[in-house]
Write a protein that holds these residues in place. Structure first.
Motif, PDB file in Angstrom:
ATOM      1  N   UNK A 117     -18.795   9.937   2.057  1.00 18.55           N
ATOM      2  CA  UNK A 117     -19.305   8.917   1.248  1.00 18.55           C
ATOM      3  C   UNK A 117     -20.601   8.520   0.931  1.00 18.55           C
ATOM      4  N   UNK A 118     -20.956   7.821  -0.249  1.00 19.89           N
ATOM      5  CA  UNK A 118     -22.222   7.625  -0.748  1.00 19.89           C
ATOM      6  C   UNK A 118     -22.435   6.172  -0.738  1.00 19.89           C
ATOM      7  N   UNK A 119     -23.459   5.803  -0.110  1.00 17.80           N
ATOM      8  CA  UNK A 119     -23.820   4.386   0.009  1.00 17.80           C
ATOM      9  C   UNK A 119     -25.036   4.180  -0.952  1.00 17.80           C
ATOM     10  N   UNK A 120     -24.805   3.028  -1.745  1.00 12.03           N
ATOM     11  CA  UNK A 120     -25.807   2.897  -2.887  1.00 12.03           C
ATOM     12  C   UNK A 120     -25.949   1.211  -2.801  1.00 12.03           C
ATOM     13  N   UNK A 121     -26.759   0.765  -3.460  1.00  8.58           N
ATOM     14  CA  UNK A 121     -26.992  -0.683  -3.623  1.00  8.58           C
ATOM     15  C   UNK A 121     -26.738  -1.193  -5.045  1.00  8.58           C
ATOM     16  N   UNK A 126      -5.709  17.105  -8.712  1.00  2.00           N
ATOM     17  CA  UNK A 126      -6.874  16.395  -8.855  1.00  2.00           C
ATOM     18  C   UNK A 126      -7.732  17.009  -7.957  1.00  2.00           C
ATOM     19  N   UNK A 127      -9.349  16.458  -8.389  1.00  4.73           N
ATOM     20  CA  UNK A 127     -10.423  16.707  -7.497  1.00  4.73           C
ATOM     21  C   UNK A 127     -10.207  15.974  -6.335  1.00  4.73           C
ATOM     22  N   UNK A 128     -10.887  16.478  -5.188  1.00  2.00           N
ATOM     23  CA  UNK A 128     -11.146  15.844  -4.047  1.00  2.00           C
ATOM     24  C   UNK A 128     -11.867  14.339  -4.303  1.00  2.00           C
ATOM     25  N   UNK A 129     -11.676  13.159  -3.868  1.00  2.00           N
ATOM     26  CA  UNK A 129     -12.393  11.856  -4.260  1.00  2.00           C
ATOM     27  C   UNK A 129     -13.812  11.895  -3.422  1.00  2.00           C
ATOM     28  N   UNK A 130     -14.571  11.209  -4.143  1.00  2.00           N
ATOM     29  CA  UNK A 130     -16.113  10.786  -3.709  1.00  2.00           C
ATOM     30  C   UNK A 130     -15.846   8.927  -3.561  1.00  2.00           C
ATOM     31  N   UNK A 131     -16.280   8.828  -2.438  1.00  2.00           N
ATOM     32  CA  UNK A 131     -16.204   7.401  -2.121  1.00  2.00           C
ATOM     33  C   UNK A 131     -17.586   6.791  -2.336  1.00  2.00           C
ATOM     34  N   UNK A 132     -17.676   5.839  -3.317  1.00  2.00           N
ATOM     35  CA  UNK A 132     -18.779   4.984  -3.242  1.00  2.00           C
ATOM     36  C   UNK A 132     -18.863   3.742  -2.303  1.00  2.00           C
ATOM     37  N   UNK A 133     -19.671   3.361  -1.437  1.00  2.00           N
ATOM     38  CA  UNK A 133     -20.002   2.133  -0.618  1.00  2.00           C
ATOM     39  C   UNK A 133     -21.277   1.569  -1.344  1.00  2.00           C
ATOM     40  N   UNK A 134     -20.889   0.380  -1.784  1.00  2.00           N
ATOM     41  CA  UNK A 134     -21.698  -0.543  -2.848  1.00  2.00           C
ATOM     42  C   UNK A 134     -22.012  -1.722  -1.992  1.00  2.00           C
ATOM     43  N   UNK A 135     -23.428  -1.950  -1.729  1.00  2.00           N
ATOM     44  CA  UNK A 135     -24.016  -3.074  -1.171  1.00  2.00           C
ATOM     45  C   UNK A 135     -24.439  -4.116  -2.324  1.00  2.00           C
ATOM     46  N   UNK A 136     -23.523  -5.085  -2.436  1.00  2.00           N
ATOM     47  CA  UNK A 136     -23.760  -6.061  -3.316  1.00  2.00           C
ATOM     48  C   UNK A 136     -24.677  -6.938  -3.339  1.00  2.00           C
ATOM     49  N   UNK A 191     -26.427  14.889   8.377  1.00  2.00           N
ATOM     50  CA  UNK A 191     -27.289  14.120   8.109  1.00  2.00           C
ATOM     51  C   UNK A 191     -27.067  13.173   6.901  1.00  2.00           C
ATOM     52  N   UNK A 192     -27.620  11.961   7.281  1.00  2.00           N
ATOM     53  CA  UNK A 192     -27.675  11.143   6.177  1.00  2.00           C
ATOM     54  C   UNK A 192     -28.777  11.687   5.025  1.00  2.00           C
ATOM     55  N   UNK A 217     -29.638   5.497  -2.407  1.00  2.00           N
ATOM     56  CA  UNK A 217     -28.410   6.289  -2.347  1.00  2.00           C
ATOM     57  C   UNK A 217     -28.547   7.199  -1.026  1.00  2.00           C
ATOM     58  N   UNK A 218     -27.518   6.864  -0.523  1.00  2.00           N
ATOM     59  CA  UNK A 218     -27.643   7.919   0.850  1.00  2.00           C
ATOM     60  C   UNK A 218     -26.095   8.513   1.006  1.00  2.00           C
ATOM     61  N   UNK A 219     -26.040  10.045   1.198  1.00  2.00           N
ATOM     62  CA  UNK A 219     -24.845  10.627   1.262  1.00  2.00           C
ATOM     63  C   UNK A 219     -24.574  10.903   2.822  1.00  2.00           C
ATOM     64  N   UNK A 220     -23.482  10.481   3.157  1.00  2.00           N
ATOM     65  CA  UNK A 220     -23.025  10.929   4.635  1.00  2.00           C
ATOM     66  C   UNK A 220     -21.817  12.035   4.541  1.00  2.00           C
ATOM     67  N   UNK A 221     -22.189  13.163   4.456  1.00  2.00           N
ATOM     68  CA  UNK A 221     -21.156  14.447   4.179  1.00  2.00           C
ATOM     69  C   UNK A 221     -20.424  14.708   5.337  1.00  2.00           C
ATOM     70  N   UNK A 222     -20.829  14.446   6.402  1.00  2.00           N
ATOM     71  CA  UNK A 222     -20.147  15.143   7.644  1.00  2.00           C
ATOM     72  C   UNK A 222     -19.333  14.094   8.330  1.00  2.00           C
TER      73      UNK A 222
END
Length: 263
Positions: free
Chosen positions: A54-58, A124-134, A17-18, A45-50
């Motif tokens: 990634x995490x989508x944010x404005x 290292x930790x595993x990365x968290x990806x931010x997808x930024x809507x500009x 789920x988002x 902010x919405x996380x797509x974990x499956x």
């Protein structure tokens, strides 16, 4: 190597789920080095974990956004832009907290940043990806569209051709309409926009950085290395170039907010 996986603390297992974040929710990255990142509740902010973790944010209206969180004390936090144009390295405090304000170029519709942490002596930790809507890009597009509706097309005479010396030495050209001629020596494309290094008069010592909005490029055309162009836009002083394009020194910068003409 650790498998990338993000756990949403306090929300349970909602695979596939988002997830829309509420106030002060955090995201925990798996890995040898601990890393949790706080997500604000006012940025869609919405996380797509499956899917792709990634995490989508404005962004804010001016293209800025903030990454903050907690890792192991004094660990190194790396924020890597996936376009390879810009990386940031932050040292976490003695309590492990860190924060970084980032500005997305107004010429980029979206941007992606991978956040990871490393504690000395650990992986290292595993990365968290931010997808930024500009949102700054959206505002620029709207302003450009409104300008085209309210004004007739500016004439060629409104963009006098200038030399490299003019750009390099004169502050009088700041925010002034101008035109330059040269050859593309390096090119970076993101979405429909470009960042170019233009060598004026085919002289590699006379480089100018040019930001080009996709709407300024003729339909069906693609800018490539070696193209000879006439750029019509606005003088923007000098800026430091990304290391991936040149050596990072300050060079003249032009914002191509009018047209690109192929010679």
């Amino acid at each position: 190597m650790y498998k990338k996986k993000i756990c949403i603390l306090g929300l349970g297992a909602l695979a596939g789920l988002g997830l829309l974040f509420g106030s002060n929710q955090t995201v925990l990255a798996k890995g040898d080095t601990k890393l949790s990142v706080k997500i604000p509740n006012d940025k869609n902010a919405t996380a797509l974990t499956d899917t792709d973790n990634s995490i989508s944010i404005d962004s804010n209206d001016d293209g800025t956004f903030t990454i903050s969180g907690v890792t192991s004390p004094n660990s190194k936090v790396t924020i890597e832009r996936e376009s390879d144009l810009k990386d940031y390295t932050i040292k976490a405090g003695q309590d492990g907290s860190f924060t970084k304000d980032i500005t997305v170029s107004k010429h980029s519709k979206t941007a992606k940043y991978d956040v990871s942490a490393k504690e000395k002596g650990k992986d290292d930790s595993s990365p968290i990806t931010f997808k930024v809507n500009n949102k700054a890009y959206q505002a620029k597009q709207e302003n450009s569209s409104n300008s085209r509706v309210s004004e007739s097309k500016k004439s060629t005479n409104g963009y006098p051709t200038v030399s490299y010396d003019d750009l390099n030495n004169s502050r009088k050209l700041l925010n002034q309409n101008l035109s330059i001629n040269g050859t593309v020596s390096k090119v970076h494309k993101e979405d429909r926009s470009y960042v170019l290094i233009i060598s004026m008069d085919n002289n590699s010592a006379e480089n100018v950085m040019v930001a080009v909005d996709g709407s300024s490029v003729p339909k069906g055309k693609k800018i490539s290395k070696g193209d000879q162009l006439t750029i019509k836009g606005t003088g923007s002083g000098k800026q430091s170039t990304p290391n991936e394009l040149t050596d990072g020194n300050n060079i003249p910068y032009v914002d191509c907010d009018e047209t690109v003409e192929f010679q």
